[in-house]
Design a protein around this motif. Structure first.
Motif, PDB file in Angstrom:
ATOM      1  N   LEU A 140       0.850  -1.189   0.000  1.00  0.00           N
ATOM      2  CA  LEU A 140       0.000   0.000   0.000  1.00  0.00           C
ATOM      3  C   LEU A 140       0.882   1.234   0.000  1.00  0.00           C
ATOM      4  CD1 LEU A 140      -2.678  -1.096   2.644  1.00  0.00           C
ATOM      5  CD2 LEU A 140      -2.508  -1.652   0.217  1.00  0.00           C
ATOM      6  N   ARG A 141       0.601   2.153  -0.922  1.00  0.00           N
ATOM      7  CA  ARG A 141       1.440   3.350  -1.067  1.00  0.00           C
ATOM      8  C   ARG A 141       1.009   4.406  -0.053  1.00  0.00           C
ATOM      9  NH1 ARG A 141       4.061   2.621  -6.033  1.00  0.00           N
ATOM     10  NH2 ARG A 141       2.917   1.350  -7.564  1.00  0.00           N
ATOM     11  N   ASN A 142       1.201   4.104   1.202  1.00  0.00           N
ATOM     12  CA  ASN A 142       0.899   5.058   2.261  1.00  0.00           C
ATOM     13  C   ASN A 142       1.950   6.154   2.249  1.00  0.00           C
ATOM     14  OD1 ASN A 142       0.899   6.231   5.048  1.00  0.00           O
ATOM     15  ND2 ASN A 142      -0.816   4.804   5.267  1.00  0.00           N
ATOM     16  N   PRO A 143       1.569   7.432   2.265  1.00  0.00           N
ATOM     17  CA  PRO A 143       2.577   8.502   2.186  1.00  0.00           C
ATOM     18  C   PRO A 143       3.542   8.512   3.361  1.00  0.00           C
ATOM     19  CG  PRO A 143       0.390   9.391   2.701  1.00  0.00           C
ATOM     20  CD  PRO A 143       0.192   7.960   2.329  1.00  0.00           C
ATOM     21  N   ASP A 144       3.114   8.063   4.524  1.00  0.00           N
ATOM     22  CA  ASP A 144       3.997   8.068   5.691  1.00  0.00           C
ATOM     23  C   ASP A 144       4.923   6.848   5.690  1.00  0.00           C
ATOM     24  OD1 ASP A 144       2.783  10.411   6.559  1.00  0.00           O
ATOM     25  OD2 ASP A 144       1.221   9.305   7.641  1.00  0.00           O
ATOM     26  N   ARG A 145       4.316   5.671   5.438  1.00  0.00           N
ATOM     27  CA  ARG A 145       5.117   4.455   5.410  1.00  0.00           C
ATOM     28  C   ARG A 145       4.374   3.393   4.617  1.00  0.00           C
ATOM     29  NH1 ARG A 145       3.115   0.660   8.884  1.00  0.00           N
ATOM     30  NH2 ARG A 145       1.508   1.380  10.354  1.00  0.00           N
ATOM     31  N   PRO A 146       5.102   2.596   3.810  1.00  0.00           N
ATOM     32  CA  PRO A 146       4.444   1.525   3.059  1.00  0.00           C
ATOM     33  C   PRO A 146       3.892   0.474   4.009  1.00  0.00           C
ATOM     34  CG  PRO A 146       6.710   1.874   2.316  1.00  0.00           C
ATOM     35  CD  PRO A 146       6.546   2.650   3.565  1.00  0.00           C
ATOM     36  N   ILE A 147       2.790  -0.146   3.582  1.00  0.00           N
ATOM     37  CA  ILE A 147       2.149  -1.183   4.386  1.00  0.00           C
ATOM     38  C   ILE A 147       1.989  -2.429   3.531  1.00  0.00           C
ATOM     39  CG2 ILE A 147       0.052  -1.830   5.646  1.00  0.00           C
ATOM     40  CD1 ILE A 147      -0.425   1.129   6.180  1.00  0.00           C
ATOM     41  N   ARG A 148       2.449  -3.567   4.105  1.00  0.00           N
ATOM     42  CA  ARG A 148       2.242  -4.839   3.419  1.00  0.00           C
ATOM     43  C   ARG A 148       0.794  -5.278   3.610  1.00  0.00           C
ATOM     44  NH1 ARG A 148       4.675  -9.649   4.339  1.00  0.00           N
ATOM     45  NH2 ARG A 148       4.609  -9.285   6.586  1.00  0.00           N
ATOM     46  N   ALA A 149       0.237  -5.890   2.554  1.00  0.00           N
ATOM     47  CA  ALA A 149      -1.136  -6.380   2.652  1.00  0.00           C
ATOM     48  C   ALA A 149      -1.320  -7.574   1.732  1.00  0.00           C
ATOM     49  CB  ALA A 149      -2.125  -5.277   2.281  1.00  0.00           C
ATOM     50  N   GLU A 150      -2.360  -8.333   2.023  1.00  0.00           N
ATOM     51  CA  GLU A 150      -2.746  -9.423   1.144  1.00  0.00           C
ATOM     52  C   GLU A 150      -4.038  -9.037   0.432  1.00  0.00           C
ATOM     53  OE1 GLU A 150      -3.106 -12.833   3.597  1.00  0.00           O
ATOM     54  OE2 GLU A 150      -0.948 -13.269   3.595  1.00  0.00           O
ATOM     55  N   LEU A 151      -4.095  -9.322  -0.868  1.00  0.00           N
ATOM     56  CA  LEU A 151      -5.221  -8.930  -1.696  1.00  0.00           C
ATOM     57  C   LEU A 151      -5.873 -10.169  -2.302  1.00  0.00           C
ATOM     58  CD1 LEU A 151      -5.471  -6.073  -4.254  1.00  0.00           C
ATOM     59  CD2 LEU A 151      -5.846  -8.409  -5.037  1.00  0.00           C
ATOM     60  N   SER A 152      -7.193 -10.213  -2.244  1.00  0.00           N
ATOM     61  CA  SER A 152      -7.944 -11.245  -2.953  1.00  0.00           C
ATOM     62  C   SER A 152      -9.018 -10.552  -3.774  1.00  0.00           C
ATOM     63  CB  SER A 152      -8.571 -12.243  -1.982  1.00  0.00           C
ATOM     64  OG  SER A 152      -9.416 -11.602  -1.058  1.00  0.00           O
ATOM     65  N   ALA A 153      -9.475 -11.224  -4.831  1.00  0.00           N
ATOM     66  CA  ALA A 153     -10.375 -10.561  -5.775  1.00  0.00           C
ATOM     67  C   ALA A 153     -11.473 -11.503  -6.246  1.00  0.00           C
ATOM     68  CB  ALA A 153      -9.577 -10.039  -6.967  1.00  0.00           C
ATOM     69  N   ARG A 154     -12.636 -10.934  -6.527  1.00  0.00           N
ATOM     70  CA  ARG A 154     -13.757 -11.633  -7.148  1.00  0.00           C
ATOM     71  C   ARG A 154     -14.359 -10.723  -8.229  1.00  0.00           C
ATOM     72  NH1 ARG A 154     -16.410 -15.804  -4.213  1.00  0.00           N
ATOM     73  NH2 ARG A 154     -14.786 -17.064  -3.233  1.00  0.00           N
ATOM     74  N   CYS A 155     -14.820 -11.316  -9.317  1.00  0.00           N
ATOM     75  CA  CYS A 155     -15.466 -10.553 -10.389  1.00  0.00           C
ATOM     76  C   CYS A 155     -16.930 -10.277 -10.028  1.00  0.00           C
ATOM     77  CB  CYS A 155     -15.401 -11.309 -11.708  1.00  0.00           C
ATOM     78  SG  CYS A 155     -13.780 -11.300 -12.488  1.00  0.00           S
ATOM     79  N   VAL A 156     -17.425  -9.138 -10.486  1.00  0.00           N
ATOM     80  CA  VAL A 156     -18.826  -8.796 -10.324  1.00  0.00           C
ATOM     81  C   VAL A 156     -19.229  -7.910 -11.504  1.00  0.00           C
ATOM     82  CG1 VAL A 156     -18.365  -6.730  -8.934  1.00  0.00           C
ATOM     83  CG2 VAL A 156     -20.568  -7.881  -8.740  1.00  0.00           C
ATOM     84  N   ALA A 157     -20.485  -8.061 -11.962  1.00  0.00           N
ATOM     85  CA  ALA A 157     -21.008  -7.226 -13.049  1.00  0.00           C
ATOM     86  C   ALA A 157     -21.915  -6.155 -12.445  1.00  0.00           C
ATOM     87  CB  ALA A 157     -21.784  -8.061 -14.051  1.00  0.00           C
ATOM     88  N   LEU A 158     -21.564  -4.888 -12.658  1.00  0.00           N
ATOM     89  CA  LEU A 158     -22.355  -3.766 -12.171  1.00  0.00           C
ATOM     90  C   LEU A 158     -22.883  -2.999 -13.372  1.00  0.00           C
ATOM     91  CD1 LEU A 158     -20.076  -2.444  -9.282  1.00  0.00           C
ATOM     92  CD2 LEU A 158     -22.052  -3.968  -9.122  1.00  0.00           C
ATOM     93  N   ARG A 159     -24.224  -3.068 -13.567  1.00  0.00           N
ATOM     94  CA  ARG A 159     -24.851  -2.396 -14.706  1.00  0.00           C
ATOM     95  C   ARG A 159     -24.108  -2.727 -15.999  1.00  0.00           C
ATOM     96  NH1 ARG A 159     -25.494   1.077 -10.449  1.00  0.00           N
ATOM     97  NH2 ARG A 159     -23.457   2.024 -10.760  1.00  0.00           N
ATOM     98  N   GLU A 160     -23.894  -4.037 -16.216  1.00  0.00           N
ATOM     99  CA  GLU A 160     -23.272  -4.586 -17.421  1.00  0.00           C
ATOM    100  C   GLU A 160     -21.802  -4.204 -17.565  1.00  0.00           C
ATOM    101  OE1 GLU A 160     -25.640  -3.513 -20.769  1.00  0.00           O
ATOM    102  OE2 GLU A 160     -27.406  -4.626 -20.081  1.00  0.00           O
ATOM    103  N   THR A 161     -21.196  -3.665 -16.516  1.00  0.00           N
ATOM    104  CA  THR A 161     -19.758  -3.355 -16.522  1.00  0.00           C
ATOM    105  C   THR A 161     -19.041  -4.369 -15.638  1.00  0.00           C
ATOM    106  OG1 THR A 161     -20.171  -0.997 -16.838  1.00  0.00           O
ATOM    107  CG2 THR A 161     -18.003  -1.630 -15.976  1.00  0.00           C
ATOM    108  N   GLU A 162     -18.005  -5.026 -16.201  1.00  0.00           N
ATOM    109  CA  GLU A 162     -17.263  -6.019 -15.426  1.00  0.00           C
ATOM    110  C   GLU A 162     -16.327  -5.302 -14.460  1.00  0.00           C
ATOM    111  OE1 GLU A 162     -14.778 -10.178 -16.103  1.00  0.00           O
ATOM    112  OE2 GLU A 162     -14.843  -8.663 -17.699  1.00  0.00           O
TER     113      GLU A 162
END
Length: 387
Positions: A335-357
Motif C-alpha cells: 500500500l502506497r501510504n505517504p507516511d510508510r508503506p504497508i504490506r497487505a494481502e489482496l484477494s479478488a472476485r469478479c462482479v457485473a455492475l450495470r453490465e460493466t465487469e
C-alpha cells in the motif's frame, strides 16, 4: 315540428306542422313505426336517449324522411318523460338544421364523444373546479389555502377514477366532496406547492390520497390548469396508483441501507474497481487503511494507492476463472501510504455492475518487514486447486 315517441318504437303523436313539412295528411303517422319518418341512424340515436343518465333536454342532430323519401336534416331537443298511458316516451322539438341551434347540436355531439372516450379509458381522469377561482397573485401559502378552501368540486371524473378510489356502491364520484379523497395534508400541500411553482403544468407529480375504504394511496398526477386573468378556474389530469412501487422502493432502500451498513462494518478493506483501474466504491475500512478521503475518490486510481505484483488484467483473468466453493487467489501487495508503506494481502472476485465487469478487492494488512528497496518480493499468488 313536435312529436312523441314511445319506447316500443311507435309514434304516439305528431303536430300538424311536422306532418305538413313531411308531406303527410293529418293523423297519418299516428301509431306508425318510427321508421315512417326516421331513417335507421336517427332511430339509433333516439334509442340512445332512453339510456342517458339524465332525462334531458338533449340537443341532437337527426334526419327525417318525407313521404316522398327525401331526407330532411333537423336539430332536435329531446326530453325523456313517462306518459301515463304509453310509459317511457321521448318528446322531440325540431327545427331545420343550421344556425345557432345546429352549432349547439354539434357541440353536444363533440362533448358526448369526448365523454365517451374518457369514460372508456382505463386511466383515471379527473377535472376539478372552484366555486371561487383561486387568486394566483396571492402569496404562495394563501394560494394553497384557497385551493383547498375555495369550494373545490369535481367537474368530471370517469369510471376508472371511481374504481381507483373504491367509491361506495350507488354513489356518484362526481357528486362526492373533493376533500374526502384529496384531503388537506402536508403531503398534498407540497403537491399544490409544486403545481404553483410549475404554473400548474406537471407530469408524474406525487400526492397522497385517501380511498373510500380508508386506505391512503401514493399516486402520481399529470396535471394541467386553466388560468385566465391570473385566476385558476379549473385543473384536470390523470392519476396513477403507485403505492406498490412506493412500497417496493421503501423495501429496496431498507435493504440498501442494511447492505451499506454491513459493508462499512467489515474489518477488511474493500474496493470496487473497473478494468481501467478506476475506483468505484470503497468501504470505511479502506478509507482508514489507505488514508483516503472519499470526496477525492473520482480523482484517484488504483495505481496511486496500491502496488500490485502482477498487472490488473491478470487479476481480472484469474478472478474470472474462479471456481465456486474454492478460495480466491491471494496476492501480496504494497500500500502506497505517504507516511510508510504497508504490506497487505489482496484477494479478488469478479462482479457485473450495470453490465460493466468490475473487481471487488479485499485487502488485509500484514505485519512484517519490507525489502530495503521498498518493493514487493516476487511471489506467485496462491491459487485454488483445479485451475
Amino acid at each position: 315540428m313536435i312529436d312523441v315517441l314511445s319506447r316500443d318504437g311507435r309514434i304516439v303523436s305528431a303536430c300538424a306542422a311536422q306532418e305538413t313539412v313531411l308531406g303527410f295528411s293529418p293523423g297519418a303517422v299516428e301509431d306508425a313505426p318510427w321508421s315512417a319518418v326516421y331513417p335507421l341512424d336517427s332511430r339509433k340515436r333516439l334509442e340512445e336517449v332512453f339510456t342517458e343518465t339524465t332525462a334531458g333536454p338533449h340537443v341532437i342532430a337527426l334526419e327525417m324522411r318525407t313521404q316522398q323519401g327525401a331526407r330532411l336534416g333537423v336539430t332536435a331537443i329531446v326530453t325523456r318523460f313517462t306518459d301515463p298511458e304509453h310509459g317511457l316516451c321521448l318528446r322531440s322539438v325540431k327545427w331545420p338544421a343550421g344556425g345557432a341551434l345546429g352549432e349547439v347540436a354539434n357541440l353536444a355531439e363533440e362533448k358526448e364523444i369526448l365523454e365517451s372516450i374518457l369514460a372508456a379509458s382505463d386511466d383515471a381522469g379527473w377535472c376539478m373546479e372552484w366555486a371561487e377561482p383561486v387568486d394566483l397573485s396571492a402569496p404562495e401559502q394563501e394560494i394553497i389555502r384557497q385551493v383547498f378552501e375555495n369550494g373545490p368540486h369535481w367537474r368530471f371524473c370517469n369510471d376508472a377514477m371511481a374504481r381507483l378510489y373504491r367509491t361506495p356502491e350507488g354513489k356518484d364520484f362526481n357528486a362526492l366532496p373533493v376533500h374526502e379523497t384529496f384531503p388537506r395534508s402536508p403531503e398534498n400541500e407540497d403537491f399544490v406547492r409544486r403545481l404553483i411553482r410549475a404554473s400548474f403544468d406537471v407530469n408524474a407529480s406525487p400526492s397522497r390520497d385517501l380511498r373510500y375504504d380508508g386506505v391512503y394511496i401514493e399516486v402520481e398526477n399529470d396535471v394541467r390548469g386553466h388560468i385566465r386573468g391570473n385566476f385558476l378556474h379549473r385543473m384536470w389530469g390523470t392519476v396513477r396508483d403507485v403505492s406498490k412501487h412506493a412500497r417496493r422502493a421503501a423495501v429496496l432502500r431498507d435493504e440498501i441501507d442494511t447492505l451499506e451498513a454491513i459493508l462499512d462494518a467489515l474489518p477488511d478493506a474493500v474496493l470496487v474497481v473497473d478494468r481501467d483501474a478506476r475506483i468505484l466504491r470503497i468501504n470505511t475500512s479502506a478509507e482508514e487503511l489507505l488514508d483516503l478521503n472519499p470526496d477525492l475518490l473520482p480523482a484517484r486510481s488504483l495505481d496511486d494507492l496500491i502496488e500490485l505484483p502482477v498487472p490488473l488484467a491478470e487479476i481480472f483473468a484469474d478472478a474470472g476463472h474462479h471456481l465456486p466453493g474454492h478460495p480466491s487467489g491471494i496476492y501480496p501487495t504494497l500500500l502506497r501510504n505517504p507516511d510508510r508503506p504497508i504490506r497487505a494481502e489482496l484477494s479478488a472476485r469478479c462482479v457485473a455492475l450495470r453490465e460493466t465487469e468490475c473487481l471487488v478487492l479485499s485487502l488485509r494488512a500484514r505485519l512484517g518487514p519490507i525489502s530495503q528497496d521498498g518493493e514487493l518480493a516476487k511471489v506467485t499468488p496462491f491459487r485454488a486447486r483445479g485451475r
